[in-house]
Design a protein around this motif. Structure first.
Motif, short mmCIF file in Angstrom:
data_model
loop_
_atom_site.label_atom_id
_atom_site.label_comp_id
_atom_site.label_asym_id
_atom_site.label_seq_id
_atom_site.Cartn_x
_atom_site.Cartn_y
_atom_site.Cartn_z
N VAL A 40 0.84 -1.19 0.00
CA VAL A 40 0.00 0.00 0.00
C VAL A 40 0.88 1.24 0.00
CG1 VAL A 40 -1.74 1.28 1.33
CG2 VAL A 40 -1.81 -1.21 1.26
N ARG A 42 0.97 5.23 0.87
CA ARG A 42 0.25 6.19 1.72
C ARG A 42 0.96 7.53 1.67
NH1 ARG A 42 -1.87 3.32 7.22
NH2 ARG A 42 -2.88 1.60 6.18
N THR A 50 5.57 3.51 1.66
CA THR A 50 5.09 2.20 1.26
C THR A 50 5.01 1.31 2.49
OG1 THR A 50 6.14 2.44 -0.89
CG2 THR A 50 5.54 0.23 -0.23
N LEU A 64 -10.57 -1.99 1.59
CA LEU A 64 -9.36 -1.24 1.28
C LEU A 64 -9.40 -0.68 -0.14
CD1 LEU A 64 -6.57 -0.27 2.22
CD2 LEU A 64 -5.66 -2.48 1.50
N LEU A 65 -9.90 -1.48 -1.07
CA LEU A 65 -10.04 -1.01 -2.46
C LEU A 65 -10.96 0.22 -2.53
CD1 LEU A 65 -10.39 -4.45 -4.25
CD2 LEU A 65 -8.57 -2.78 -4.65
N ASN A 66 -12.03 0.21 -1.75
CA ASN A 66 -12.99 1.32 -1.75
C ASN A 66 -12.44 2.56 -1.06
OD1 ASN A 66 -14.96 -0.11 -3.15
ND2 ASN A 66 -15.82 -0.97 -1.27
N GLU A 67 -11.41 2.40 -0.23
CA GLU A 67 -10.82 3.54 0.48
C GLU A 67 -9.70 4.21 -0.32
OE1 GLU A 67 -9.57 2.07 4.29
OE2 GLU A 67 -11.63 1.69 4.93
N GLN A 68 -9.37 3.66 -1.50
CA GLN A 68 -8.29 4.25 -2.29
C GLN A 68 -8.64 5.68 -2.69
OE1 GLN A 68 -5.89 1.53 -5.04
NE2 GLN A 68 -8.00 0.82 -5.29
N GLY A 69 -7.60 6.50 -2.72
CA GLY A 69 -7.77 7.90 -3.11
C GLY A 69 -6.41 8.56 -3.16
N ILE A 72 -4.18 7.13 -0.08
CA ILE A 72 -3.90 5.69 0.05
C ILE A 72 -4.23 5.01 -1.28
CG2 ILE A 72 -6.18 5.20 1.03
CD1 ILE A 72 -4.78 3.00 2.73
N TRP A 73 -3.34 4.11 -1.71
CA TRP A 73 -3.54 3.40 -2.96
C TRP A 73 -2.82 2.06 -2.90
CZ3 TRP A 73 -0.71 7.71 -2.08
CH2 TRP A 73 0.66 7.64 -2.30
N LEU A 74 -3.34 1.09 -3.63
CA LEU A 74 -2.74 -0.25 -3.69
C LEU A 74 -1.68 -0.29 -4.78
CD1 LEU A 74 -5.26 -0.85 -2.00
CD2 LEU A 74 -5.36 -3.05 -3.14
#
Length: 146
Positions: A40, A42, A50, A64-69, A72-74
């Motif tokens: 992830v 951040r 990372t 976690l996918l829905n919280e990306q922005g 924060i990103w995968l």
């Protein structure tokens, strides 16, 4: 699911100036199910950091996918699969390319994992889920396919 034990706690929070964070030497996995090792990114202030995160379930990965922005990103997702799923002698960690929820010809629901190297694993969900109408991509390394 992962659990922690008090004897495994490392008391570094005060030393590192972070009393809100707990540190552990190890965690225990309570189920014999697939899980995810996620890299992830951040943003903290002007820095991009990372971190590696252990995700115990598909629902937690979806959260976690829905919280990306912007903050924060995968960056990478590894599937950690038990022998019953990967067909081997033990646990395997492999790069996840895509994960979808689907139904087969007899309306049996399943998760299908597409992995680097051309491997595919299918995990049946048991009884048919009446709310599952068509295949749904949960994760893909190709953002346009999500």
């Amino acid at each position: 699911m992962f659990i922690t034990h008090k004897p495994a706690e490392i008391f570094l929070g005060a030393y590192l100036g972070d009393d809100a964070t707990q540190y552990w030497q190890y965690v225990e996995q309570t189920t014999h199910c697939p899980w995810f090792y996620v890299k992830v990114g951040r943003r903290q202030g002007s820095e991009a950091l990372t971190r590696m995160v252990l995700i115990p379930s598909i629902s937690a990965l979806e959260q976690l996918l829905n919280e990306q922005g912007a903050d924060i990103w995968l960056l990478d997702v590894q599937l950690v699969s038990p022998a019953y799923l990967n067909g081997g002698d033990g646990w395997k960690m492999e790069k996840l390319l895509e994960m979808r929820e689907t139904v087969d010809d007899i309306r049996e629901a399943a998760y299908v994992y597409s992995l680097e190297g051309g491997h595919f694993y299918t995990e049946a969900l048991g009884a048919c889920r009446s709310d599952l109408k068509s295949p749904r991509i949960i994760f893909s390394v190709t953002p346009a396919s999500r």
